[in-house]
Write a protein that holds these residues in place. Structure first.
Motif, mmCIF file in Angstrom:
data_model
loop_
_atom_site.group_PDB
_atom_site.id
_atom_site.type_symbol
_atom_site.label_atom_id
_atom_site.label_comp_id
_atom_site.label_asym_id
_atom_site.label_seq_id
_atom_site.Cartn_x
_atom_site.Cartn_y
_atom_site.Cartn_z
ATOM 1 N N GLY A 134 0.816 -1.206 0.000
ATOM 2 C CA GLY A 134 0.000 0.000 0.000
ATOM 3 C C GLY A 134 0.844 1.248 0.000
ATOM 4 O O GLY A 134 2.006 1.227 0.419
ATOM 5 N N PRO A 135 0.269 2.352 -0.453
ATOM 6 C CA PRO A 135 1.037 3.592 -0.575
ATOM 7 C C PRO A 135 1.564 4.140 0.755
ATOM 8 O O PRO A 135 2.510 4.914 0.761
ATOM 9 N N GLU A 136 1.000 3.721 1.879
ATOM 10 C CA GLU A 136 1.490 4.215 3.167
ATOM 11 C C GLU A 136 2.917 3.743 3.459
ATOM 12 O O GLU A 136 3.594 4.299 4.317
ATOM 13 N N TYR A 137 3.410 2.751 2.730
ATOM 14 C CA TYR A 137 4.769 2.266 2.923
ATOM 15 C C TYR A 137 5.773 2.900 1.966
ATOM 16 O O TYR A 137 6.934 2.520 1.933
ATOM 17 N N CYS A 138 5.355 3.888 1.209
ATOM 18 C CA CYS A 138 6.246 4.566 0.263
ATOM 19 C C CYS A 138 7.392 5.273 0.960
ATOM 20 O O CYS A 138 8.393 5.590 0.315
ATOM 21 N N ARG A 139 7.277 5.507 2.249
ATOM 22 C CA ARG A 139 8.349 6.186 2.983
ATOM 23 C C ARG A 139 9.668 5.432 2.856
ATOM 24 O O ARG A 139 10.737 6.011 2.950
ATOM 25 N N PHE A 140 9.612 4.121 2.612
ATOM 26 C CA PHE A 140 10.829 3.336 2.444
ATOM 27 C C PHE A 140 11.548 3.663 1.139
ATOM 28 O O PHE A 140 12.722 3.381 0.990
ATOM 29 N N PHE A 141 10.853 4.254 0.191
ATOM 30 C CA PHE A 141 11.445 4.551 -1.105
ATOM 31 C C PHE A 141 12.249 5.849 -1.109
ATOM 32 O O PHE A 141 13.079 6.052 -1.974
#
Length: 178
Positions: A134-141
């Motif tokens: 999900g987009p809420e895990y984009c912080r890892f990018f």
């Protein structure tokens, strides 16, 4: 086709070579599972020299420098000292830690940060967290290890779409394993 095979095939194709040297540079044995299948695929391929070189990392709040080479050797792997990374030639350096020195639990020592590792070979980032779910895990990018990588391995269309939105100026290549 297995993601590990897709990654090795993509690296062979990108290199244009039939012989490769790949350094697998985990920092923690507990997180080795994200790159172990790629390592197994690499060691079973003719013409590929695949070596494990655990990276130095710092734990907080104690500020202690750690290296889990012994944990890899105790698990039955041949693991080389960090010095091998600088003494040998590698076409690719595979990492799974994106934070470099921007984390408050662990961080890499300066010689193990992605900008330095990239000087030893093309940097391939395999996210430990797998598919982002999900987009809420984009912080890892949006981390240094990602920005400094020449390749990022992503496993779903949603990951690729979220990555492109989060890091629109990424100059590397995406290895899409879906």
């Amino acid at each position: 086709m297995k993601p590990s095979k897709q990654i090795i095939d993509a690296l062979l194709k990108e290199s244009g070579k039939s012989r490769l040297a790949i350094a697998f540079c985990p920092y923690k044995m507990a997180m080795w599972d994200c790159m172990e299948p790629v390592y197994v695929e690499a060691v079973n391929r003719p013409g590929i020299r695949a070596e494990i070189i655990p990276l130095n990392f710092i734990t907080y709040p104690d500020g202690r420098i750690n290296n889990e080479r012994n944990a890899f050797m105790n698990a039955g792997f041949e693991a080389l000292p960090l010095k091998a990374l600088h003494d040998n030639h590698y076409d690719y350096i595979i990492i799974h830690y994106p934070y470099d020195d921007h984390n408050n639990v662990t961080s890499m020592t300066p010689e193990c940060c992605s900008d330095r590792l990239r000087q030893e070979g093309k940097l391939v980032y395999i996210p430990y967290h797998g598919n982002i779910a999900g987009p809420e895990y984009c912080r890892f990018f949006d981390k240094a290890g990602v920005h400094n990588s020449d390749y990022i391995c992503l496993g779903s269309d949603a990951d690729v779409e979220s990555f492109r939105k989060t890091v629109p100026g990424y100059s590397g290549k995406i290895i899409h394993t879906a």
